[in-house]
Design a protein around this motif. Structure first.
Motif, PDB file in Angstrom:
ATOM      1  N   ALA A  97       0.435  -1.342   0.028  1.00 24.02           N
ATOM      2  CA  ALA A  97       0.256   0.079  -0.207  1.00 24.02           C
ATOM      3  C   ALA A  97       0.937   1.113  -0.277  1.00 24.02           C
ATOM      4  O   ALA A  97       0.225   2.007  -0.329  1.00 24.02           O
ATOM      5  CB  ALA A  97      -0.842   0.241   1.182  1.00 24.02           C
ATOM      6  N   LEU A 165     -10.063   1.282  -5.286  1.00 21.19           N
ATOM      7  CA  LEU A 165      -9.918   1.323  -3.889  1.00 21.19           C
ATOM      8  C   LEU A 165     -10.006  -0.082  -3.426  1.00 21.19           C
ATOM      9  O   LEU A 165      -9.591  -0.481  -4.333  1.00 21.19           O
ATOM     10  CB  LEU A 165     -11.585   2.551  -2.815  1.00 21.19           C
ATOM     11  CG  LEU A 165     -11.453   3.758  -3.199  1.00 21.19           C
ATOM     12  CD1 LEU A 165     -12.625   3.823  -2.279  1.00 21.19           C
ATOM     13  CD2 LEU A 165     -11.086   4.514  -3.125  1.00 21.19           C
ATOM     14  N   ARG A 168     -14.048  -3.666  -0.850  1.00 12.62           N
ATOM     15  CA  ARG A 168     -15.288  -3.621  -0.167  1.00 12.62           C
ATOM     16  C   ARG A 168     -16.226  -4.145   0.070  1.00 12.62           C
ATOM     17  O   ARG A 168     -16.753  -4.852  -0.978  1.00 12.62           O
ATOM     18  CB  ARG A 168     -15.804  -2.300   1.088  1.00 12.62           C
ATOM     19  CG  ARG A 168     -14.026  -1.468   0.280  1.00 12.62           C
ATOM     20  CD  ARG A 168     -13.310  -1.341   2.058  1.00 12.62           C
ATOM     21  NE  ARG A 168     -12.448  -0.686   2.149  1.00 12.62           N
ATOM     22  CZ  ARG A 168     -11.498  -0.998   2.675  1.00 12.62           C
ATOM     23  NH1 ARG A 168     -10.866  -2.335   3.241  1.00 12.62           N
ATOM     24  NH2 ARG A 168     -10.566  -0.364   2.728  1.00 12.62           N
ATOM     25  N   GLY A 224      -9.677   7.253  -0.497  1.00  8.88           N
ATOM     26  CA  GLY A 224     -10.691   6.777  -0.095  1.00  8.88           C
ATOM     27  C   GLY A 224     -11.634   7.767   0.780  1.00  8.88           C
ATOM     28  O   GLY A 224     -11.197   9.426   0.815  1.00  8.88           O
ATOM     29  N   ARG A 228     -12.452   3.482   6.338  1.00 10.47           N
ATOM     30  CA  ARG A 228     -12.017   2.529   5.899  1.00 10.47           C
ATOM     31  C   ARG A 228     -10.983   3.434   4.661  1.00 10.47           C
ATOM     32  O   ARG A 228     -10.315   2.952   4.486  1.00 10.47           O
ATOM     33  CB  ARG A 228     -12.558   1.334   5.082  1.00 10.47           C
ATOM     34  CG  ARG A 228     -13.288   0.822   6.171  1.00 10.47           C
ATOM     35  CD  ARG A 228     -12.752  -0.214   7.101  1.00 10.47           C
ATOM     36  NE  ARG A 228     -11.660  -1.155   6.592  1.00 10.47           N
ATOM     37  CZ  ARG A 228     -11.182  -1.355   7.205  1.00 10.47           C
ATOM     38  NH1 ARG A 228     -11.477  -2.025   8.541  1.00 10.47           N
ATOM     39  NH2 ARG A 228      -9.922  -2.584   6.844  1.00 10.47           N
ATOM     40  N   ALA A 232      -2.556   6.621   5.749  1.00 14.04           N
ATOM     41  CA  ALA A 232      -1.493   6.753   5.700  1.00 14.04           C
ATOM     42  C   ALA A 232      -1.708   8.697   4.664  1.00 14.04           C
ATOM     43  O   ALA A 232      -0.539   9.051   3.826  1.00 14.04           O
ATOM     44  CB  ALA A 232       0.100   6.325   5.169  1.00 14.04           C
TER      45      ALA A 232
HETATM   46  C1  HEM Z   1       0.088   8.511  -2.667  1.00 15.74           C
HETATM   47  C2  HEM Z   1      -0.118   8.208  -2.050  1.00 15.74           C
HETATM   48  C3  HEM Z   1      -1.430   6.659  -1.410  1.00 15.74           C
HETATM   49  C4  HEM Z   1      -3.142   6.357  -1.830  1.00 15.74           C
HETATM   50  C5  HEM Z   1      -2.453   7.756  -2.899  1.00 15.74           C
HETATM   51  C6  HEM Z   1      -3.460   6.162  -1.207  1.00 15.74           C
HETATM   52  C7  HEM Z   1      -4.563   5.490  -1.332  1.00 15.74           C
HETATM   53  C8  HEM Z   1      -5.008   4.501  -0.477  1.00 15.74           C
HETATM   54  C9  HEM Z   1      -6.138   3.792  -0.525  1.00 15.74           C
HETATM   55  C10 HEM Z   1      -7.352   4.675  -1.789  1.00 15.74           C
HETATM   56  C11 HEM Z   1      -6.794   2.977  -0.093  1.00 15.74           C
HETATM   57  C12 HEM Z   1      -7.952   2.160   0.243  1.00 15.74           C
HETATM   58  C13 HEM Z   1      -9.265   3.150   1.087  1.00 15.74           C
HETATM   59  C14 HEM Z   1     -10.805   2.657   0.852  1.00 15.74           C
HETATM   60  O1  HEM Z   1     -11.004   1.296   0.399  1.00 15.74           O
HETATM   61  O2  HEM Z   1     -11.611   3.166   1.014  1.00 15.74           O
HETATM   62  C15 HEM Z   1      -5.788   3.189   0.864  1.00 15.74           C
HETATM   63  C16 HEM Z   1      -5.814   1.798   1.550  1.00 15.74           C
HETATM   64  C17 HEM Z   1      -4.113   1.555   2.273  1.00 15.74           C
HETATM   65  N1  HEM Z   1      -3.534   2.247   2.626  1.00 15.74           N
HETATM   66 FE1  HEM Z   1      -3.076   3.702   1.191  1.00 15.74          FE
HETATM   67  N2  HEM Z   1      -2.289   5.567  -0.067  1.00 15.74           N
HETATM   68  C18 HEM Z   1      -0.967   5.733  -0.393  1.00 15.74           C
HETATM   69  C19 HEM Z   1       0.084   5.755   0.047  1.00 15.74           C
HETATM   70  C20 HEM Z   1       0.003   5.126   1.573  1.00 15.74           C
HETATM   71  C21 HEM Z   1       1.436   5.227   2.287  1.00 15.74           C
HETATM   72  C22 HEM Z   1       2.408   5.730   2.064  1.00 15.74           C
HETATM   73  C23 HEM Z   1       0.914   3.756   3.857  1.00 15.74           C
HETATM   74  C24 HEM Z   1       1.869   3.022   4.030  1.00 15.74           C
HETATM   75  C25 HEM Z   1       3.404   3.357   4.732  1.00 15.74           C
HETATM   76  C26 HEM Z   1      -0.480   3.434   3.003  1.00 15.74           C
HETATM   77  C27 HEM Z   1      -0.733   2.033   3.939  1.00 15.74           C
HETATM   78  C28 HEM Z   1      -2.539   1.789   3.631  1.00 15.74           C
HETATM   79  C29 HEM Z   1      -2.858   0.988   4.150  1.00 15.74           C
HETATM   80  C30 HEM Z   1      -2.692  -0.441   5.246  1.00 15.74           C
HETATM   81  C31 HEM Z   1      -4.745   0.422   3.926  1.00 15.74           C
HETATM   82  C32 HEM Z   1      -5.506  -0.016   3.902  1.00 15.74           C
HETATM   83  C33 HEM Z   1      -5.972   0.298   4.915  1.00 15.74           C
HETATM   84  C34 HEM Z   1      -7.355  -0.987   5.156  1.00 15.74           C
HETATM   85  O3  HEM Z   1      -7.472  -2.221   4.666  1.00 15.74           O
HETATM   86  O4  HEM Z   1      -8.845  -0.606   5.714  1.00 15.74           O
HETATM   87  N3  HEM Z   1      -1.039   4.019   1.331  1.00 15.74           N
HETATM   88  N4  HEM Z   1      -4.764   3.753   0.485  1.00 15.74           N
END
Ligand code: HEM
Length: 289
Positions: A97, A165, A168, A224, A228, A232
């Motif tokens: 992610a 996303l 879900r 998102g 959920r 980050a």
């Molecule tokens: C440009 C940077 C990023 C974008 C555009 C992004 C976008 C997203 C999106 C769209 C989701 C899903 C949200 C949903 O389903 O509603 C997500 C989930 C997640 N992101 Fe990011 N993310 C970014 C950077 C990061 C970074 C740097 C990390 C960790 C260091 C991270 C960790 C996570 C995790 C752990 C989830 C899962 C949350 C869950 O299971 O509910 N993301 N991210």
């Protein structure tokens, strides 16, 4: 390995939508690809963990994520004990992610800027006027980079790195705008009709208004929204903005000789994240002597 994982996680699989047709996953080889990718990741994580618990390993100045997780695991008094599988899942989650999303944003961002020299020049002029001769962009410069922030929003709008996303399921029956959504329905969100000239890369659309991607404006939700949503969002945004500002500040960018903007392959590979199909090749010339 990561690309295969992202494609398997997000690509269209008929059995996800029609469970009675799941047997097709065996026939089409999806199941064996899944098993194979799982085994490769599992083996890789075993190696990483072994390396971290090896008493002969040289001590780093700072603990990394795996060190911290192993410490939590060792502490038997925690409310939620961590199994080795939990630990591997967290590493995969952060790795998958956290790296791909940031990289994809910068990759598509560079593509858009190199094909639109006016936007590139305007963003470079802003960053260079704020940062000046200093070689490193600081986090404290970011709040003043209004145009570059609009560029980042526009990259997120045109190329949301995780466009569908994370898949879900609704937990209970619900009615939204007159549509009945039964429990356990897979839900995706994206509205291509919210923007003027939606196909044009136009950061100016974000100047002079407060539209943001913090989850309050539903036409722009690259992270998102709701509980959920991406945990980050702050770190992810700062990483993208800092990296992009540094790239704009330190280098002048060109396409390789003989290649024109119209020759670039803009095809997106559909998966949980949206990669460019072909690698972007650009020439970076140092701006400072
Ligand atoms: C440009 C940077 C990023 C974008 C555009 C992004 C976008 C997203 C999106 C769209 C989701 C899903 C949200 C949903 O389903 O509603 C997500 C989930 C997640 N992101 Fe990011 N993310 C970014 C950077 C990061 C970074 C740097 C990390 C960790 C260091 C991270 C960790 C996570 C995790 C752990 C989830 C899962 C949350 C869950 O299971 O509910 N993301 N991210």
């Amino acid at each position: 390995m990561l690309e295969e994982f992202q494609e398997l996680l997000g690509g269209f699989k008929i059995g996800d939508f029609f469970p009675s047709m799941e047997f097709l996953h065996t026939l089409t080889g999806v199941k064996s690809r899944l098993r194979n990718t799982f085994r490769r990741f599992d083996h890789f994580f075993d190696e990483v963990i072994e390396e971290h618990i090896n008493p002969k390993r040289e001590k780093e100045e700072h603990k990394d994520l795996v060190d911290v997780l192993l410490e939590i695991q060792k502490n038997k008094d925690t409310e939620m004990p961590l199994t080795m599988d939990n630990l591997k899942a967290i590493i995969l989650d952060m790795f998958a992610a956290g790296t791909d999303t940031t990289f994809i944003t910068l990759d598509w961002g560079t593509t858009e800027l190199i094909t639109d020299p006016k936007v590139m020049e305007k963003a470079q002029a802003e960053v260079r006027s704020i940062v000046g001769e200093r070689r490193t962009v600081m986090e404290s410069d970011l709040p003043r980079l209004h145009y570059m922030k609009a560029v980042v929003k526009e990259i997120f709008r045109v190329h949301p790195p995780a466009p569908v996303l994370v898949p879900r399921e609704s937990m209970e029956d619900i009615t939204i705008d007159g549509y009945n959504i039964p429990a356990k329905t897979r839900v995706f969100r994206r509205d291509p009709e919210s923007w003027m000239n939606p196909e044009t890369f136009e950061p100016e659309r974000f100047i002079g208004n407060t539209i943001d991607f913090n989850g309050n404006d539903f036409e722009l939700t690259p992270f998102g929204a709701g509980r959920r949503g991406c945990p980050a969002i702050t770190f992810g945004t700062a990483s993208v903005e800092l990296a992009l500002a540094q790239l704009l500040h330190s280098f002048d960018w060109e396409l390789p000789p003989g290649i024109q903007a119209k020759d670039l392959d803009m095809t997106e590979v559909f998966g949980i994240t949206m990669h460019r199909r072909s690698h972007l090749i650009v020439v970076a010339k140092s701006h400072f002597p």
